[in-house]
Design a protein around this motif. Structure first.
Motif, PDB file in Angstrom:
ATOM      1  N   SER A 201      -0.445   4.430   4.734  1.00  0.00           N
ATOM      2  CA  SER A 201       0.513   3.482   4.164  1.00  0.00           C
ATOM      3  C   SER A 201       1.407   2.936   5.285  1.00  0.00           C
ATOM      4  O   SER A 201       1.735   3.654   6.237  1.00  0.00           O
ATOM      5  CB  SER A 201       1.343   4.173   3.086  1.00  0.00           C
TER       6      SER A 201
ATOM      7  N   ASN B 111       4.353   2.440   6.411  1.00  0.00           N
ATOM      8  CA  ASN B 111       5.772   2.798   6.408  1.00  0.00           C
ATOM      9  C   ASN B 111       5.978   3.906   7.425  1.00  0.00           C
ATOM     10  O   ASN B 111       5.039   4.664   7.700  1.00  0.00           O
ATOM     11  CB  ASN B 111       6.186   3.315   5.017  1.00  0.00           C
TER      12      ASN B 111
ATOM     13  N   HIS C  86       8.845  13.312   0.828  1.00  0.00           N
ATOM     14  CA  HIS C  86       7.930  12.223   1.123  1.00  0.00           C
ATOM     15  C   HIS C  86       8.445  11.027   0.333  1.00  0.00           C
ATOM     16  O   HIS C  86       9.296  11.199  -0.550  1.00  0.00           O
ATOM     17  CB  HIS C  86       6.531  12.605   0.622  1.00  0.00           C
TER      18      HIS C  86
HETATM   19 MG    MG Z   1       1.765   7.500   3.097  1.00  0.00          MG
END
Ligand code: MG
Ligand code: TXA
Length: 325
Positions: A136, A138, A222
């Protein structure tokens, strides 16, 4: 500042040169790179500040033959691929020795493979002669982006090419299923393809036992917003929390009284709709003038596991007993 583009040719050229490119998928935006290039993969780990032991998902095109990378594809995995690929399902297989760059697998003997459904991701993959790793897009531990602008915002100092494919339709990351066992499967990360959908296709339920396979779900935190996020499992607790935090940004299933006093967003009662909104709305809360975010946790019902998993790792759970009288 990063560049947002709709020009797929620019993305192809950059990926062929070993540069990372942010790409749309139906779940969240990925920070993609050539899965066969150590240099490209290292750039992704560095950009995300991600530990090298944390393995990456390999993204493949619809017409790839995955037997070139994996040792065996159990029959149940074939059924899942037939039912859900292309789509938001990642399968973990035993890797063929020497066929996968060890930076992809984090030094493990397994490899996670996903065939995304987003037409732009598929168009890219079909034009490249290598698969893509795509965590992802980020920084490690933060909220995943579901728009091109969110990627730009996630990496404010980068000079990244971001391929714009619109807002992601699923909104949370893919379901990850362990398919290393010859005849039993296990869900390692919940997502919108849920236990019910999987057991319906396979006509049997999951093997539930401790696994030695390392997954993001094993980390306690997370998907975290910038502002402190507090999670309540009842409207009463939420109300009491709000009473002591007048500037809280409220994400609640209830409307009425709450929203006449507080800023925030009324959460949709449909799980698919909430998955679509979850990260998007947490980012809006981060952009607001409020100093804290408070969110109602959906009930523990089938179809909500993926959403609950994300919310519980994104913040701090509060119960009535921990609040002042
Ligand atoms: Mg991720
Ligand atoms: O929806 C998604 O899966 C998105 C989009 C961009 O495709 N990608 C994504 O990647 O969520 P990432 O890196 O943020 O999360 C993937 C997780 C890793 O954190 C890792 O723990 C797990 O997949 N994973 C990767 N390879 C694995 C393996 N061999 N065994 C077990 N887990 C693995």
């Amino acid at each position: 500042m990063s560049t947002i583009t709709h020009n797929i040719e620019l993305a192809i050229a950059a990926l062929q040169e070993g540069e990372p490119v942010a790409i749309p998928t139906e779940t969240v935006y990925g920070l993609a790179g050539n899965a066969e290039s150590s240099e490209a993969i290292k750039k992704i780990f560095a950009m995300k500040h991600r530990p090298l032991t944390h393995p990456l998902i390999m993204h493949v095109s619809e017409n790839s033959d995955i037997s070139q990378w994996v040792e065996a594809v159990p029959e149940y995995a074939r059924q899942l691929m037939a039912a859900f690929w292309p789509g938001p399902l990642t399968l973990v297989f035993n890797a063929r020795p020497g066929r996968i760059n060890p930076l992809v697998t984090g030094g493990q003997t397994t490899v996670a493979i996903r065939c995304p459904k987003h037409p732009v991701a598929q168009a890219l993959l079909s034009r490249l002669d290598f698969p893509l790793v795509a965590p992802s897009a980020n920084p490690f531990g933060k909220i995943s982006p579901t728009t091109a602008e969110h990627v730009q915002h996630s990496f404010p100092d980068a000079h990244l090419l971001i391929l714009d494919g619109g807002r992601c339709t699923v909104g949370i990351e893919s379901t990850i299923v362990d398919a290393t066992h010859p005849d039993a499967y296990q869900i390692l990360r919940h997502g919108m393809i849920d236990e019910q959908a999987i057991s319906y296709v396979l006509n049997r339920s999951e093997r539930k036992e401790e696994t030695s396979i390392r997954v993001p779900g094993k980390l306690d935190s997370h998907y975290q917003p910038e502002k402190p996020l507090y999670i309540c499992d009842s409207t009463e607790t939420l109300q009491r929390f709000c009473n002591t935090s007048p500037d809280a940004w409220v994400l609640s299933f209830q409307k009425d009284a709450l929203f006449s006093q507080f800023q925030g967003y009324q959460l949709p009662s449909d799980s698919g709709q909430l998955a679509y909104e979850l990260y998007y709305r947490l980012r809006m809360a981060d952009q607001s003038g409020s100093s804290v975010i408070v969110m109602e946790l959906p009930a523990n019902e089938p179809g909500w596991e993926g959403i609950r998993e994300r919310i519980l790792k994104a913040g701090t759970f509060v119960c009535d007993a921990t609040l002042p009288e």
